[in-house]
Design an enzyme around this catalytic site. Sequence first.
Site, PDB file in Angstrom:
ATOM      1  N   GLY A  30       4.507 -34.459 -64.469  1.00  0.00           N
ATOM      2  CA  GLY A  30       4.506 -33.024 -64.785  1.00  0.00           C
ATOM      3  C   GLY A  30       3.113 -32.438 -64.836  1.00  0.00           C
ATOM      4  N   ASN A  67      -4.880 -37.999 -55.548  1.00  0.00           N
ATOM      5  CA  ASN A  67      -5.561 -38.656 -54.420  1.00  0.00           C
ATOM      6  C   ASN A  67      -4.679 -39.761 -53.843  1.00  0.00           C
ATOM      7  N   ALA A  96      -1.349 -40.102 -54.202  1.00  0.00           N
ATOM      8  CA  ALA A  96      -0.097 -39.579 -53.623  1.00  0.00           C
ATOM      9  C   ALA A  96      -0.351 -38.872 -52.290  1.00  0.00           C
ATOM     10  N   MET A 104      13.686 -28.589 -28.187  1.00  0.00           N
ATOM     11  CA  MET A 104      14.040 -29.397 -27.021  1.00  0.00           C
ATOM     12  C   MET A 104      15.510 -29.810 -27.031  1.00  0.00           C
ATOM     13  N   LEU A 105      16.122 -29.763 -28.197  1.00  0.00           N
ATOM     14  CA  LEU A 105      17.545 -30.097 -28.280  1.00  0.00           C
ATOM     15  C   LEU A 105      18.440 -28.875 -28.124  1.00  0.00           C
ATOM     16  N   GLY A 106      17.823 -27.718 -27.907  1.00  0.00           N
ATOM     17  CA  GLY A 106      18.624 -26.507 -27.780  1.00  0.00           C
ATOM     18  C   GLY A 106      19.476 -26.308 -29.021  1.00  0.00           C
ATOM     19  N   GLU A 110       1.716 -31.273 -53.610  1.00  0.00           N
ATOM     20  CA  GLU A 110       0.500 -32.123 -53.599  1.00  0.00           C
ATOM     21  C   GLU A 110      -0.708 -31.349 -53.084  1.00  0.00           C
ATOM     22  N   GLY A 111      -0.713 -30.032 -53.332  1.00  0.00           N
ATOM     23  CA  GLY A 111      -1.779 -29.168 -52.831  1.00  0.00           C
ATOM     24  C   GLY A 111      -1.319 -28.509 -51.556  1.00  0.00           C
ATOM     25  N   HIS A 150      -1.315 -26.293 -48.011  1.00  0.00           N
ATOM     26  CA  HIS A 150      -2.103 -26.387 -46.779  1.00  0.00           C
ATOM     27  C   HIS A 150      -3.448 -25.666 -46.938  1.00  0.00           C
TER      28      HIS A 150
HETATM   29  P1  TGC Z   1     -12.565 -28.669 -60.462  1.00  0.00           P
HETATM   30  O1  TGC Z   1     -13.414 -27.910 -61.440  1.00  0.00           O
HETATM   31  O2  TGC Z   1     -12.977 -28.715 -59.038  1.00  0.00           O
HETATM   32  O3  TGC Z   1     -12.360 -30.163 -60.954  1.00  0.00           O
HETATM   33  C1  TGC Z   1     -12.046 -30.492 -62.292  1.00  0.00           C
HETATM   34  C2  TGC Z   1     -12.494 -31.929 -62.512  1.00  0.00           C
HETATM   35  O4  TGC Z   1     -11.745 -32.806 -61.657  1.00  0.00           O
HETATM   36  C3  TGC Z   1     -12.628 -33.480 -60.725  1.00  0.00           C
HETATM   37  N1  TGC Z   1     -11.924 -33.518 -59.440  1.00  0.00           N
HETATM   38  C4  TGC Z   1     -11.352 -34.620 -58.980  1.00  0.00           C
HETATM   39  N2  TGC Z   1     -11.308 -35.866 -59.458  1.00  0.00           N
HETATM   40  C5  TGC Z   1     -10.638 -36.790 -58.758  1.00  0.00           C
HETATM   41  N3  TGC Z   1      -9.999 -36.479 -57.600  1.00  0.00           N
HETATM   42  C6  TGC Z   1      -9.998 -35.238 -57.092  1.00  0.00           C
HETATM   43  N4  TGC Z   1      -9.328 -34.963 -55.967  1.00  0.00           N
HETATM   44  C7  TGC Z   1     -10.702 -34.236 -57.778  1.00  0.00           C
HETATM   45  N5  TGC Z   1     -10.913 -32.906 -57.584  1.00  0.00           N
HETATM   46  C8  TGC Z   1     -11.668 -32.481 -58.604  1.00  0.00           C
HETATM   47  C9  TGC Z   1     -13.888 -32.642 -60.713  1.00  0.00           C
HETATM   48  O5  TGC Z   1     -15.004 -33.412 -60.346  1.00  0.00           O
HETATM   49  C10 TGC Z   1     -13.946 -32.182 -62.161  1.00  0.00           C
HETATM   50  O6  TGC Z   1     -14.389 -33.281 -62.926  1.00  0.00           O
HETATM   51  P2  TGC Z   1     -15.284 -33.046 -64.262  1.00  0.00           P
HETATM   52  O7  TGC Z   1     -15.567 -34.425 -64.756  1.00  0.00           O
HETATM   53  O8  TGC Z   1     -16.498 -32.304 -63.779  1.00  0.00           O
HETATM   54  O9  TGC Z   1     -14.446 -32.229 -65.194  1.00  0.00           O
HETATM   55  O10 TGC Z   1     -11.095 -28.089 -60.609  1.00  0.00           O
HETATM   56  P3  TGC Z   1     -10.515 -26.675 -60.240  1.00  0.00           P
HETATM   57  O11 TGC Z   1      -9.871 -26.133 -61.459  1.00  0.00           O
HETATM   58  O12 TGC Z   1     -11.560 -25.831 -59.570  1.00  0.00           O
HETATM   59  O13 TGC Z   1      -9.355 -27.033 -59.194  1.00  0.00           O
HETATM   60  C11 TGC Z   1      -9.670 -27.657 -57.979  1.00  0.00           C
HETATM   61  C12 TGC Z   1      -8.433 -27.791 -57.056  1.00  0.00           C
HETATM   62  C13 TGC Z   1      -7.934 -26.420 -56.670  1.00  0.00           C
HETATM   63  C14 TGC Z   1      -8.901 -28.504 -55.823  1.00  0.00           C
HETATM   64  C15 TGC Z   1      -7.326 -28.627 -57.691  1.00  0.00           C
HETATM   65  O14 TGC Z   1      -6.996 -28.200 -58.932  1.00  0.00           O
HETATM   66  C16 TGC Z   1      -6.133 -28.813 -56.823  1.00  0.00           C
HETATM   67  O15 TGC Z   1      -6.097 -29.808 -56.102  1.00  0.00           O
HETATM   68  N6  TGC Z   1      -5.044 -27.945 -56.852  1.00  0.00           N
HETATM   69  C17 TGC Z   1      -3.795 -28.227 -56.195  1.00  0.00           C
HETATM   70  C18 TGC Z   1      -2.763 -28.637 -57.243  1.00  0.00           C
HETATM   71  C19 TGC Z   1      -1.864 -29.735 -56.758  1.00  0.00           C
HETATM   72  O16 TGC Z   1      -2.135 -30.416 -55.791  1.00  0.00           O
HETATM   73  N7  TGC Z   1      -0.777 -29.949 -57.475  1.00  0.00           N
HETATM   74  C20 TGC Z   1       0.104 -31.013 -57.162  1.00  0.00           C
HETATM   75  C21 TGC Z   1       1.115 -31.217 -58.259  1.00  0.00           C
HETATM   76  S1  TGC Z   1       1.976 -32.759 -58.133  1.00  0.00           S
HETATM   77  C22 TGC Z   1       2.999 -32.592 -56.827  1.00  0.00           C
HETATM   78  O17 TGC Z   1       3.000 -31.668 -56.103  1.00  0.00           O
HETATM   79  C23 TGC Z   1       3.910 -33.729 -56.636  1.00  0.00           C
HETATM   80  S2  TGC Z   1       4.984 -33.585 -55.307  1.00  0.00           S
HETATM   81  C24 TGC Z   1       5.614 -35.120 -55.432  1.00  0.00           C
HETATM   82  C25 TGC Z   1       6.497 -35.569 -54.344  1.00  0.00           C
HETATM   83  O18 TGC Z   1       7.725 -35.292 -54.445  1.00  0.00           O
HETATM   84  O19 TGC Z   1       6.015 -36.304 -53.432  1.00  0.00           O
HETATM   85  P1  FAD Z   2       0.835 -20.963 -55.793  1.00  0.00           P
HETATM   86  O1  FAD Z   2      -0.270 -21.755 -56.400  1.00  0.00           O
HETATM   87  O2  FAD Z   2       1.360 -19.791 -56.523  1.00  0.00           O
HETATM   88  O3  FAD Z   2       0.354 -20.521 -54.341  1.00  0.00           O
HETATM   89  C1  FAD Z   2       0.974 -19.458 -53.607  1.00  0.00           C
HETATM   90  C2  FAD Z   2       0.164 -19.252 -52.318  1.00  0.00           C
HETATM   91  O4  FAD Z   2      -1.176 -18.856 -52.679  1.00  0.00           O
HETATM   92  C3  FAD Z   2       0.010 -20.536 -51.500  1.00  0.00           C
HETATM   93  O5  FAD Z   2       0.105 -20.226 -50.139  1.00  0.00           O
HETATM   94  C4  FAD Z   2      -1.392 -21.018 -51.828  1.00  0.00           C
HETATM   95  O6  FAD Z   2      -1.971 -21.774 -50.779  1.00  0.00           O
HETATM   96  C5  FAD Z   2      -2.117 -19.698 -52.017  1.00  0.00           C
HETATM   97  N1  FAD Z   2      -3.307 -19.833 -52.874  1.00  0.00           N
HETATM   98  C6  FAD Z   2      -3.347 -20.187 -54.186  1.00  0.00           C
HETATM   99  N2  FAD Z   2      -4.606 -20.216 -54.615  1.00  0.00           N
HETATM  100  C7  FAD Z   2      -5.399 -19.890 -53.569  1.00  0.00           C
HETATM  101  C8  FAD Z   2      -6.798 -19.756 -53.371  1.00  0.00           C
HETATM  102  N3  FAD Z   2      -7.688 -19.995 -54.352  1.00  0.00           N
HETATM  103  N4  FAD Z   2      -7.253 -19.386 -52.144  1.00  0.00           N
HETATM  104  C9  FAD Z   2      -6.371 -19.163 -51.129  1.00  0.00           C
HETATM  105  N5  FAD Z   2      -5.030 -19.265 -51.246  1.00  0.00           N
HETATM  106  C10 FAD Z   2      -4.554 -19.625 -52.453  1.00  0.00           C
HETATM  107  N6  FAD Z   2       4.490 -30.469 -59.063  1.00  0.00           N
HETATM  108  C11 FAD Z   2       4.348 -31.446 -60.005  1.00  0.00           C
HETATM  109  O7  FAD Z   2       3.515 -31.339 -60.896  1.00  0.00           O
HETATM  110  N7  FAD Z   2       5.125 -32.561 -59.959  1.00  0.00           N
HETATM  111  C12 FAD Z   2       6.073 -32.760 -59.008  1.00  0.00           C
HETATM  112  O8  FAD Z   2       6.754 -33.796 -58.999  1.00  0.00           O
HETATM  113  C13 FAD Z   2       6.267 -31.742 -58.025  1.00  0.00           C
HETATM  114  N8  FAD Z   2       7.248 -31.870 -57.096  1.00  0.00           N
HETATM  115  C14 FAD Z   2       7.522 -30.819 -56.252  1.00  0.00           C
HETATM  116  C15 FAD Z   2       8.634 -30.879 -55.421  1.00  0.00           C
HETATM  117  C16 FAD Z   2       8.953 -29.819 -54.583  1.00  0.00           C
HETATM  118  C17 FAD Z   2      10.175 -29.866 -53.744  1.00  0.00           C
HETATM  119  C18 FAD Z   2       8.078 -28.685 -54.532  1.00  0.00           C
HETATM  120  C19 FAD Z   2       8.367 -27.550 -53.586  1.00  0.00           C
HETATM  121  C20 FAD Z   2       6.975 -28.621 -55.358  1.00  0.00           C
HETATM  122  C21 FAD Z   2       6.684 -29.671 -56.243  1.00  0.00           C
HETATM  123  N9  FAD Z   2       5.613 -29.594 -57.138  1.00  0.00           N
HETATM  124  C22 FAD Z   2       5.424 -30.583 -58.082  1.00  0.00           C
HETATM  125  C23 FAD Z   2       4.829 -28.381 -57.243  1.00  0.00           C
HETATM  126  C24 FAD Z   2       3.758 -28.209 -56.163  1.00  0.00           C
HETATM  127  O9  FAD Z   2       2.692 -29.074 -56.381  1.00  0.00           O
HETATM  128  C25 FAD Z   2       3.309 -26.742 -56.177  1.00  0.00           C
HETATM  129  O10 FAD Z   2       4.382 -25.992 -55.646  1.00  0.00           O
HETATM  130  C26 FAD Z   2       2.054 -26.521 -55.368  1.00  0.00           C
HETATM  131  O11 FAD Z   2       0.929 -27.129 -55.973  1.00  0.00           O
HETATM  132  C27 FAD Z   2       1.743 -25.020 -55.162  1.00  0.00           C
HETATM  133  O12 FAD Z   2       1.869 -24.303 -56.353  1.00  0.00           O
HETATM  134  P2  FAD Z   2       2.764 -22.958 -56.394  1.00  0.00           P
HETATM  135  O13 FAD Z   2       4.081 -23.270 -55.789  1.00  0.00           O
HETATM  136  O14 FAD Z   2       2.728 -22.445 -57.784  1.00  0.00           O
HETATM  137  O15 FAD Z   2       2.037 -21.952 -55.414  1.00  0.00           O
END
Ligand code: TGC
Ligand code: FAD
Length: 390
Positions: free
Chosen positions: A134, A245, A247, A342-344, A368-369, A371
Amino acid sequence: MYQPPDYYETDALLTDEHKLIRNSVREWVTRYVKPVIEEYAQQHKPLPLEMMRQMGELGALGPFIPEEYGGPGLDHMAYGLIMTELERGDSAVRSSASVQSSLVMYPIYTFGNETQRKKYLPKLASGEWIGAFGLTEPDHGSDPGSMKTRFEDKGDYYLLNGSKMWITNAPLCDVAVVWAKDENGKVRGLLVERGMEGFTTPETYHKWSLRASATGELVFDNVKVPKENLLPNVKGLKGPLMCLNSARYGIAWGALGAAMECYDTALRYVLERKQFGRPVASFQLQQKKLAEMLTEITKAQLLVWRLGVLKNEGKATPAQISMAKRNNVEMALKVARESRQMLGAMGITGDFPIMRHMMNLESVITYEGTHDIHLLITGMDITGIQAFHE
Ligand code: TGC
Ligand code: FAD
C-alpha cells in the site's frame, strides 16, 4: 513446447539453470494458465488462490529470497525470465507474483528484522499467504511523498489511520506492507494483517483492464498495529521506492512476455488467413508490421538482458530500470495494438489473447510509475534537474 521469438539468440546468454526454471514456468503457464485465463478475465474474477500455491512450488514467489527464508535463492536474471513467462499468460498472473516478490517479500527481507523475516517470508514464498503493498492513495498517486496515511505512537501500539487505493490483491491479502507517515512526517513501513480491528479491504469493480486480478482499497480506521510490526531498517520515501526498483525491473521483463504472445498469435494468424486469394502474410504492409514488431521485441530483449547483468552485479541504477520499464511496456502495447489489427475482427474476440493483453497493458503502463513519470526520471538523470515539482 512453445518457442518464443529469439532473433538475436539471447538464449545462448543464459545458464542451464536459467533455462530450466524458465522452461518449467513456461510449461506451467501453458498447462494451467492459458486454458482458463480468458474465462477469468471475461468474468472479472480473480485467479484461484491455488495458482499462488503452484507459483510458490515453482519458485516464482520471491525468486531472489534465500533458501533459509523459504525462497529458491535464484539470481535476478532468473527473476526476469520468470516474469516474462508469467506475463505471456496474463499480466494479472505476473502482477500477483511481482507484488508478492518485489513489494512484499523484498521489503520484509531487506528492511525487516529476523523475527519478521522468519514469520512472514516462508508463508509468502509458498503462496500460503498473499501479500499486498500500500503506497498509492486516492489523492496521491505519482506523488506518494504527499501521502496522508498516518500513525501515532500510543505507547503499547501504533494507531494507524488513512487509506490506500488501487492496491493489487488487497481483497485477498493476509498481510499488507503499508507505507505511512509517523508523527515526525517520516515515511515508515508497517505490516498490517487481516483480522486487525478497523482494517478493511473493499474491492474495486468494473475494470476493463487486469480483470483476472483483484484490485482494491486498504482502509485503516483506528487500527492498532503491534509495535513489532514496524519495519525497523528503513525511514523515508526511499523505502517504498527501493521496492519499486525491484518491481519495475520485473515488469520490464514481464511486458516482453505479453508482446511475444501477441506477435506470435498475429504471425500464426496471417500465415493461415487468406484474402484476395493469398495469405495475409504475403502482403507487404503486414510484413512491415511483423518486421517492426520483431525488431522492437529483439531490442527490448537485449535491454533487459543487459539490465539483468547489471542487477546481478548490484549496479543497475533506478534510472536505468525506469528506462527499461518505460520502453518495454510501451513496446508491448504497440505490439498488442498492431497485432490486434492484423487479426481483423477476430482480434477483438476472446478467442485470441491479444485484446486481453492490450487492455492489461493499459494498467501496466500506468502502475509502478506512469509512462510520463519514467520519462521525467530519465530527464532528471540526464540533466540533474528534477521536473516533478517546485
Ligand atoms: P525524491 O525527493 O526524488 O526522493 C525521495 C527519496 O527517495 C530517494 N529515491 C529513491 N531511492 C531508491 N530508489 C528510487 N527509485 C528512488 N527515487 C528516489 C531519493 O534519493 C530521496 O532519498 P533521501 O534519502 O534524500 O530522502 O522524491 P519525490 O517526492 O520528488 O518523488 C520522485 C518520484 C516522482 C520519482 C517518485 O515518487 C515516483 O517514482 N513516483 C511514482 C509512484 C509510483 O511508482 N507508484 C507505484 C505504486 S506501487 C504499484 O503501482 C504497484 S502495481 C503492482 C502490480 O500489480 O504489479
Ligand atoms: P496521477 O498521479 O493522478 O497521474 C495522472 C496523470 O498525470 C498521469 O498521466 C501522470 O503521468 C501525470 N502526471 C502526474 N504528475 C506529473 C508530473 N509531475 N509531470 C507530468 N505529468 C504528471 N499502487 C500501490 O501502491 N500498490 C499496488 O498494488 C497498486 N496496484 C495497482 C493496480 C492497478 C490495476 C492500477 C491501475 C494501479 C495500481 N497502483 C498500485 C496504483 C498506481 O501505482 C498509480 O495508479 C500510479 O502510480 C499513478 O497514480 P494515479 O493513478 O493517481 O495518477
